[in-house]
Write a protein that holds these residues in place. Structure first.
Motif, PDB file in Angstrom:
ATOM      1  N   LYS A  45       0.799  -1.270  -0.118  1.00 15.22           N
ATOM      2  CA  LYS A  45      -0.040   0.086  -0.092  1.00 15.22           C
ATOM      3  C   LYS A  45       1.017   1.286  -0.209  1.00 15.22           C
ATOM      4  O   LYS A  45       0.606   2.063  -0.748  1.00 15.22           O
ATOM      5  N   THR A  46       1.780   1.263   1.123  1.00 15.49           N
ATOM      6  CA  THR A  46       2.682   2.438   1.046  1.00 15.49           C
ATOM      7  C   THR A  46       3.503   2.599  -0.091  1.00 15.49           C
ATOM      8  O   THR A  46       3.630   3.694  -0.736  1.00 15.49           O
ATOM      9  N   THR A  47       4.263   1.486  -0.677  1.00 10.86           N
ATOM     10  CA  THR A  47       4.811   1.672  -2.045  1.00 10.86           C
ATOM     11  C   THR A  47       3.895   2.460  -3.165  1.00 10.86           C
ATOM     12  O   THR A  47       4.322   2.877  -3.803  1.00 10.86           O
ATOM     13  N   SER A  85       1.568  11.325   4.820  1.00  9.65           N
ATOM     14  CA  SER A  85       2.100   9.966   4.685  1.00  9.65           C
ATOM     15  C   SER A  85       2.123   9.015   5.685  1.00  9.65           C
ATOM     16  O   SER A  85       1.526   9.729   6.800  1.00  9.65           O
ATOM     17  N   GLN A  86       2.212   7.876   5.920  1.00  8.01           N
ATOM     18  CA  GLN A  86       1.944   7.046   6.945  1.00  8.01           C
ATOM     19  C   GLN A  86       3.087   7.386   7.874  1.00  8.01           C
ATOM     20  O   GLN A  86       2.635   7.461   9.338  1.00  8.01           O
ATOM     21  N   GLU A  87       4.243   7.875   7.855  1.00 12.85           N
ATOM     22  CA  GLU A  87       5.321   8.244   8.956  1.00 12.85           C
ATOM     23  C   GLU A  87       5.027   9.789   8.864  1.00 12.85           C
ATOM     24  O   GLU A  87       5.321  10.259   7.840  1.00 12.85           O
ATOM     25  N   LEU A 161      -4.080   9.593   1.634  1.00  7.56           N
ATOM     26  CA  LEU A 161      -3.688   9.543   2.799  1.00  7.56           C
ATOM     27  C   LEU A 161      -3.265   8.084   3.267  1.00  7.56           C
ATOM     28  O   LEU A 161      -3.919   6.959   3.170  1.00  7.56           O
ATOM     29  N   ASP A 162      -2.264   7.926   3.924  1.00  9.13           N
ATOM     30  CA  ASP A 162      -1.503   6.580   4.250  1.00  9.13           C
ATOM     31  C   ASP A 162      -1.987   6.371   5.758  1.00  9.13           C
ATOM     32  O   ASP A 162      -1.027   6.934   6.552  1.00  9.13           O
ATOM     33  N   GLU A 163      -2.977   5.570   5.959  1.00 12.48           N
ATOM     34  CA  GLU A 163      -3.237   5.407   7.664  1.00 12.48           C
ATOM     35  C   GLU A 163      -3.549   6.478   8.147  1.00 12.48           C
ATOM     36  O   GLU A 163      -2.725   6.630   9.359  1.00 12.48           O
ATOM     37  N   PRO A 164      -4.590   7.399   7.724  1.00  8.29           N
ATOM     38  CA  PRO A 164      -4.511   8.657   8.269  1.00  8.29           C
ATOM     39  C   PRO A 164      -5.030   8.752   9.828  1.00  8.29           C
ATOM     40  O   PRO A 164      -4.691   9.637  10.584  1.00  8.29           O
TER      41      PRO A 164
HETATM   42 MG   LIG Z   1       2.077   1.201   4.517  1.00  7.13          MG
END
Ligand SMILES: [Mg+2]
Ligand SMILES: Nc1ncnc2c1ncn2[C@@H]1O[C@H](COP(=O)(O)OP(=O)(O)OP(=O)(O)O)[C@@H](O)[C@H]1O
Length: 338
Positions: A45-47, A85-87, A161-164
């Motif tokens: 997902k993040t990739t 982003s996730q981070e 939005l990555d795991e917001p």
């Molecule tokens: Mg991820």
């Protein structure tokens, strides 16, 4: 849909070493649509988001954001989207206000507009009183809220939005759901990843499920439900206990019109029908009510149940996982877009 897709992805692939982490992904997301990409840890997902937000160069395949080629015209594509982003990516040694001002400058917002917009965002996220505090003094959830505030400083056409909502308290989580819903109504295209399936169920117009880099299922939650008909069930609660002869007679009769497993639960005085893939919920319900009326079956109530997104997800993953493997990686460097 009449409008062209604002996110258009074709055969997008990322290979890290020998591992194909995103494997020939095809998808489209339209204006005003919220698409949730679901998948286990490490699914890709993040990739995917990193490629679509031009942070990571695809191994092969292509994509467009708001009509701009993400590989050939990354600057134009970048002007159309914002990303959470996730981070959390904030400067710890700057204050909340300074961080947002930095983002506003990156976006090229005029200073006066930026100031007003920053105050409005800080206020919206209940962080105005902390605007001069250093990020290093913020809790994890507060940092996440500030990242979202940063992404919304300008009005993006596309929002990633990555795991917001990881680590957010229930109030803040509801707040972001409301904001996303209102952005959607304004025509913003939203692409998010989440592990909270109730969040996807609530917000997403369509979901995609990714397993080891491959999209194994896609559609509205109702589309996915329709694929899993066997998980639909009907329960008929009797108003009195049935004797063995009545039980058998009813089971025989139910089996005639209900495509699925029919059983009687003595303890609860309940007949259950677990529909199989040929069974249609509405047809079965109609036949059931006819039977109840004609034969004057004494019932207390009828209930139906459909699978939740969590059950759909687990079931699709269970069915698909053995078939998906990465032994044959996608052809790397084929159709290289740059
Ligand atoms: Mg991820
Ligand atoms: N820079 C990298 N180098 C090598 N492998 C990587 C790199 N980045 C990601 N991967 C690999 O790509 C795969 C997908 O990772 P990714 O971060 O996209 O997963 P994810 O779906 O976002 O997972 P999570 O739910 O845990 O955030 C994993 O196997 C990961 O190890």
């Amino acid at each position: 849909m009449n409008e062209p897709a604002s996110i258009k992805v074709s055969q997008l692939t990322k290979v890290f070493g020998k591992r194909t982490c995103v494997d020939r992904l095809d998808l489209e997301v339209f204006p005003g649509e919220l698409y949730a990409l679901l998948g286990d840890n490490g699914a890709g997902k993040t990739t995917t988001i990193n490629m679509l937000t031009t942070l990571l160069k695809p191994t092969s395949g292509k994509f467009q954001i708001a009509g701009f080629d993400g590989v050939r015209e990354p600057e134009k594509a970048k002007s159309k989207f914002a990303v959470v982003s996730q981070e959390v990516a904030l400067y710890q040694e700057l204050t909340a206000f300074e961080n947002l001002m930095f983002i506003a400058e990156l976006y090229g917002l005029p200073k006066v507009d930026a100031r007003a917009r920053i105050e409005q965002q800080l206020n919206q996220w209940d962080l105005l009183a902390r605007k001069d505090d250093y990020i290093s003094d913020f809790s994890g959830g507060m940092q996440r809220k500030l990242s979202i505030a940063g992404a919304l400083l300008r009005s993006p056409r596309v929002l990633f939005l990555d795991e917001p909502t990881v680590g957010l308290d229930p109030g803040s989580r509801h707040h972001i759901w409301e904001i996303l819903t209102s952005l959607k109504h304004d025509g913003v295209t939203i692409f998010l990843t989440t592990h909270y399936l109730e969040e996807a169920e609530l917000l997403a117009d369509r979901v995609g499920i990714i397993v080891k880099g491959k999209l194994i299922a896609e559609g509205s939650i109702d589309d996915l439900r329709a694929k899993l008909n066997h998980m639909k069930s009907i329960c008929v609660r009797m108003s009195r206990r049935f004797n063995p002869e009545e039980q058998q007679k009813s089971l025989d009769r139910l089996s005639e019109f209900a495509f699925g497993d029919v059983s009687y639960d003595e303890l609860r005085n309940t007949f259950s029908i677990a529909l199989n893939s040929n069974g249609h919920l509405s047809d079965t319900l109609r036949a059931l009510t006819d039977w109840i009326e004609l034969e004057q079956i004494p019932i207390n109530g009828i209930s139906t149940s459909e699978p939740s997104l969590e059950e759909i997800y687990m079931s699709l993953l269970h069915v698909q996982t053995p078939a998906v493997n990465n032994e044959k990686p996608a052809p790397a460097f084929e159709e290289q877009t740059r």
